[in-house]
Write an enzyme that holds these catalytic residues in place. Sequence first.
Site, PDB file in Angstrom:
ATOM      1  N   GLU A   1      -5.277  -4.887  10.636  1.00  0.00           N
ATOM      2  CA  GLU A   1      -4.235  -3.887  10.864  1.00  0.00           C
ATOM      3  C   GLU A   1      -4.543  -3.130  12.149  1.00  0.00           C
ATOM      4  OE1 GLU A   1      -2.289  -2.631   6.905  1.00  0.00           O
ATOM      5  OE2 GLU A   1      -4.144  -1.518   7.066  1.00  0.00           O
TER       6      GLU A   1
ATOM      7  N   HIS B   1      -9.510   1.106   4.805  1.00  0.00           N
ATOM      8  CA  HIS B   1      -8.223   1.289   5.480  1.00  0.00           C
ATOM      9  C   HIS B   1      -8.419   2.251   6.656  1.00  0.00           C
ATOM     10  CE1 HIS B   1      -4.171   2.645   6.307  1.00  0.00           C
ATOM     11  NE2 HIS B   1      -3.771   1.504   5.763  1.00  0.00           N
TER      12      HIS B   1
ATOM     13  N   ASN C   1       0.871  -1.182   0.000  1.00  0.00           N
ATOM     14  CA  ASN C   1       0.000   0.000   0.000  1.00  0.00           C
ATOM     15  C   ASN C   1       0.904   1.227   0.000  1.00  0.00           C
ATOM     16  OD1 ASN C   1      -1.803   2.038   0.498  1.00  0.00           O
ATOM     17  ND2 ASN C   1      -2.257   1.432   2.614  1.00  0.00           N
TER      18      ASN C   1
ATOM     19  N   LYS D   1       0.070   4.258  -0.336  1.00  0.00           N
ATOM     20  CA  LYS D   1      -0.591   5.466   0.190  1.00  0.00           C
ATOM     21  C   LYS D   1      -0.340   6.630  -0.775  1.00  0.00           C
ATOM     22  CE  LYS D   1      -0.101   3.409   4.676  1.00  0.00           C
ATOM     23  NZ  LYS D   1      -0.115   3.548   6.126  1.00  0.00           N
TER      24      LYS D   1
ATOM     25  N   GLY E   1       2.419   2.388  10.679  1.00  0.00           N
ATOM     26  CA  GLY E   1       3.367   3.492  10.535  1.00  0.00           C
ATOM     27  C   GLY E   1       4.099   3.862  11.814  1.00  0.00           C
TER      28      GLY E   1
HETATM   29  P1  PGA Z   1       2.840   0.434   7.503  1.00  0.00           P
HETATM   30  O1  PGA Z   1       1.370   0.643   6.885  1.00  0.00           O
HETATM   31  O2  PGA Z   1       3.366  -0.868   6.968  1.00  0.00           O
HETATM   32  O3  PGA Z   1       3.629   1.623   7.007  1.00  0.00           O
HETATM   33  O4  PGA Z   1       2.690   0.404   8.979  1.00  0.00           O
HETATM   34  C1  PGA Z   1       0.511  -0.442   6.709  1.00  0.00           C
HETATM   35  C2  PGA Z   1      -0.797   0.024   6.128  1.00  0.00           C
HETATM   36  O5  PGA Z   1      -1.239   1.127   6.473  1.00  0.00           O
HETATM   37  O6  PGA Z   1      -1.422  -0.673   5.320  1.00  0.00           O
END
Ligand code: PGA
Length: 253
Positions: free
Chosen positions: A167, A95, A9, A11, A173
């Site tokens: 998640e 999400h 992802n 983003k 993050g």
């Molecule tokens: P991250 O994000 O791996 O940067 O923690 C995961 C996500 O938001 O799908």
Amino acid sequence: MRKKIVAGNWKMNKTLREAMDFAVSFQERSDELPGDVEVIIAPPSLYLASMEMIKEPAYRLASQNCSHHSYGAFTGEISAAMLADMNVGYSLVGHSERRTYFHETDELLAKKLDACFLHGVVPVFCCGEHLAEREAKRHFVTVLHQLEHALFHLSPSQMSRVIIAYEPVWAIGTGVTASTEQAQEMHAFIRSSIAGHFGRETADAVRILYGGSVNASNSAELFGCDDVDGGLVGGASLKVGDFITIVQSASRG
Ligand code: PGA
């Protein structure tokens, strides 16, 4: 046996040039990819058409979001019909950033899932609790509520095709992942909740991905859990080398 999935992802990151450099370099290194792992990439929607033009890509494409409407006067939206028309086979739905910043509710997400199925797009449904909910020991109640309100109206055959991404919001993050015990426990809970409503056969078919600070050093351990069928990877999916290592770590071979 459920085929593992590693989904990236991106983003709201990368220029078009950077996205295409990634796509070309990923393609050049495709012989390093295991055959038993499905790879999905969700770039910003603007780049889907360009990334779709790579010849026989080693990845499948996902949108990061889609509208619950099929077409019409909904400025700024993209529909599942349009994704399907562009050979984009998957869409993230719900999400945590969409839930938090764009106020998406499970009732709305239920309609997005219907729109995906109407147009043949496979939804990657995201769920997970906030830190305060885990600390209050309400993480199972929270996730069950999300499943019940967004997914439980589906038919068993639709349900078996949904990809779920668990998640925990506190892990996204942050550099903090769920422990393997926490991940396995929640994934098993999600699968047994699906079994309770749709039956064991359906539950056994559903792929449940873990997401939240997955990286090249921790993915093998997380993906090794019985009910973890791969991962949804944010930050660590932006670099070709790291992403390939994560895909490799999902292989059983
Ligand atoms: P991250 O994000 O791996 O940067 O923690 C995961 C996500 O938001 O799908």
